[in-house]
Design a protein around this motif. Sequence first.
Motif, PDB file in Angstrom:
ATOM      1  N   GLN A  14       0.846  -1.199   0.000  1.00  0.00           N
ATOM      2  CA  GLN A  14       0.000   0.000   0.000  1.00  0.00           C
ATOM      3  C   GLN A  14       0.880   1.247   0.000  1.00  0.00           C
ATOM      4  O   GLN A  14       1.738   1.407   0.860  1.00  0.00           O
ATOM      5  CB  GLN A  14      -0.914   0.011   1.222  1.00  0.00           C
ATOM      6  CG  GLN A  14      -1.910   1.133   1.203  1.00  0.00           C
ATOM      7  CD  GLN A  14      -3.320   0.649   1.060  1.00  0.00           C
ATOM      8  OE1 GLN A  14      -3.622  -0.490   1.334  1.00  0.00           O
ATOM      9  NE2 GLN A  14      -4.204   1.520   0.610  1.00  0.00           N
ATOM     10  N   GLU A  20      -3.629   6.900 -20.656  1.00  0.00           N
ATOM     11  CA  GLU A  20      -4.713   7.835 -20.984  1.00  0.00           C
ATOM     12  C   GLU A  20      -4.315   8.858 -22.045  1.00  0.00           C
ATOM     13  O   GLU A  20      -5.169   9.430 -22.707  1.00  0.00           O
ATOM     14  CB  GLU A  20      -5.180   8.546 -19.714  1.00  0.00           C
ATOM     15  CG  GLU A  20      -5.781   7.565 -18.719  1.00  0.00           C
ATOM     16  CD  GLU A  20      -5.826   8.086 -17.302  1.00  0.00           C
ATOM     17  OE1 GLU A  20      -6.936   8.203 -16.755  1.00  0.00           O
ATOM     18  OE2 GLU A  20      -4.738   8.369 -16.758  1.00  0.00           O
ATOM     19  N   TYR A  34      -5.446   5.288 -14.318  1.00  0.00           N
ATOM     20  CA  TYR A  34      -5.316   5.287 -12.861  1.00  0.00           C
ATOM     21  C   TYR A  34      -6.664   4.959 -12.226  1.00  0.00           C
ATOM     22  O   TYR A  34      -7.682   5.573 -12.533  1.00  0.00           O
ATOM     23  CB  TYR A  34      -4.804   6.638 -12.364  1.00  0.00           C
ATOM     24  CG  TYR A  34      -4.507   6.622 -10.884  1.00  0.00           C
ATOM     25  CD1 TYR A  34      -3.342   6.029 -10.409  1.00  0.00           C
ATOM     26  CD2 TYR A  34      -5.390   7.173  -9.972  1.00  0.00           C
ATOM     27  CE1 TYR A  34      -3.060   5.995  -9.050  1.00  0.00           C
ATOM     28  CE2 TYR A  34      -5.119   7.144  -8.615  1.00  0.00           C
ATOM     29  CZ  TYR A  34      -3.957   6.551  -8.159  1.00  0.00           C
ATOM     30  OH  TYR A  34      -3.683   6.511  -6.810  1.00  0.00           O
ATOM     31  N   ASP A  35      -6.667   3.968 -11.348  1.00  0.00           N
ATOM     32  CA  ASP A  35      -7.867   3.543 -10.635  1.00  0.00           C
ATOM     33  C   ASP A  35      -7.725   3.977  -9.181  1.00  0.00           C
ATOM     34  O   ASP A  35      -6.927   3.402  -8.430  1.00  0.00           O
ATOM     35  CB  ASP A  35      -8.016   2.026 -10.747  1.00  0.00           C
ATOM     36  CG  ASP A  35      -9.278   1.498 -10.085  1.00  0.00           C
ATOM     37  OD1 ASP A  35      -9.805   2.143  -9.152  1.00  0.00           O
ATOM     38  OD2 ASP A  35      -9.734   0.418 -10.506  1.00  0.00           O
ATOM     39  N   GLU A  36      -8.458   4.994  -8.787  1.00  0.00           N
ATOM     40  CA  GLU A  36      -8.350   5.534  -7.430  1.00  0.00           C
ATOM     41  C   GLU A  36      -8.711   4.511  -6.364  1.00  0.00           C
ATOM     42  O   GLU A  36      -8.178   4.564  -5.255  1.00  0.00           O
ATOM     43  CB  GLU A  36      -9.232   6.770  -7.289  1.00  0.00           C
ATOM     44  CG  GLU A  36      -8.687   7.961  -8.057  1.00  0.00           C
ATOM     45  CD  GLU A  36      -9.495   9.220  -7.814  1.00  0.00           C
ATOM     46  OE1 GLU A  36     -10.076   9.358  -6.714  1.00  0.00           O
ATOM     47  OE2 GLU A  36      -9.519  10.061  -8.713  1.00  0.00           O
ATOM     48  N   SER A  37      -9.585   3.557  -6.686  1.00  0.00           N
ATOM     49  CA  SER A  37     -10.033   2.598  -5.676  1.00  0.00           C
ATOM     50  C   SER A  37      -8.908   1.670  -5.223  1.00  0.00           C
ATOM     51  O   SER A  37      -8.951   1.138  -4.119  1.00  0.00           O
ATOM     52  CB  SER A  37     -11.218   1.776  -6.191  1.00  0.00           C
ATOM     53  OG  SER A  37     -10.810   0.885  -7.225  1.00  0.00           O
ATOM     54  N   GLY A  66      -5.443   2.606  -6.124  1.00  0.00           N
ATOM     55  CA  GLY A  66      -4.231   3.421  -6.085  1.00  0.00           C
ATOM     56  C   GLY A  66      -3.170   3.024  -7.093  1.00  0.00           C
ATOM     57  O   GLY A  66      -1.987   3.250  -6.872  1.00  0.00           O
ATOM     58  N   PRO A 112      -2.453   2.263 -11.640  1.00  0.00           N
ATOM     59  CA  PRO A 112      -2.974   2.200 -13.005  1.00  0.00           C
ATOM     60  C   PRO A 112      -3.467   0.774 -13.285  1.00  0.00           C
ATOM     61  O   PRO A 112      -2.838  -0.199 -12.841  1.00  0.00           O
ATOM     62  CB  PRO A 112      -1.761   2.537 -13.881  1.00  0.00           C
ATOM     63  CG  PRO A 112      -0.719   3.037 -12.968  1.00  0.00           C
ATOM     64  CD  PRO A 112      -1.026   2.514 -11.605  1.00  0.00           C
TER      65      PRO A 112
END
Length: 143
Positions: free
Chosen positions: A55, A84, A132-135, A137, A139
């Motif tokens: 994490q 992106e 990037y996937d915030e859920s 943290g 890509p």
Amino acid sequence: MVLELRASRVIVARLRPGDEVLSSLSALMVERSIRGALVIMIGGLRSLEVGVFRQGGYDVRSYTAPDGQAIELTSAIGSLALDERGNPSPHIHVTASLPDHTAVSGHLIRGVVWPLAEAFIIDLGERLERAYDESIGLPALAA
């Protein structure tokens, strides 16, 4: 996310001494107009950096083979996608054998080829995007 795609072609590439794996794969993506692919590799490396995700970042380990010896790239597998902005975004995991036969593995951060590496790229003929996937943290492939 689930996609069903059909392979459109297979590209076989030999990487040469001194080539950096991720930058070489990125260059091949541009040269061959690859927008999404599966990559499998074997070969030898002079140096290797691998990370294990924790994490907040990666726990990175670096290895260098003594002169005349190689780190055996026993398995590398991953995806080739575009980020992106449309730039190449390879994501490779590796297992390698150090010269003393100790196995190491993880997310490929950097690898410098010696004496050679062979890449088998299965072009999916469609665009894969890594965003990037915030859920989580990180890509990740996005639909």
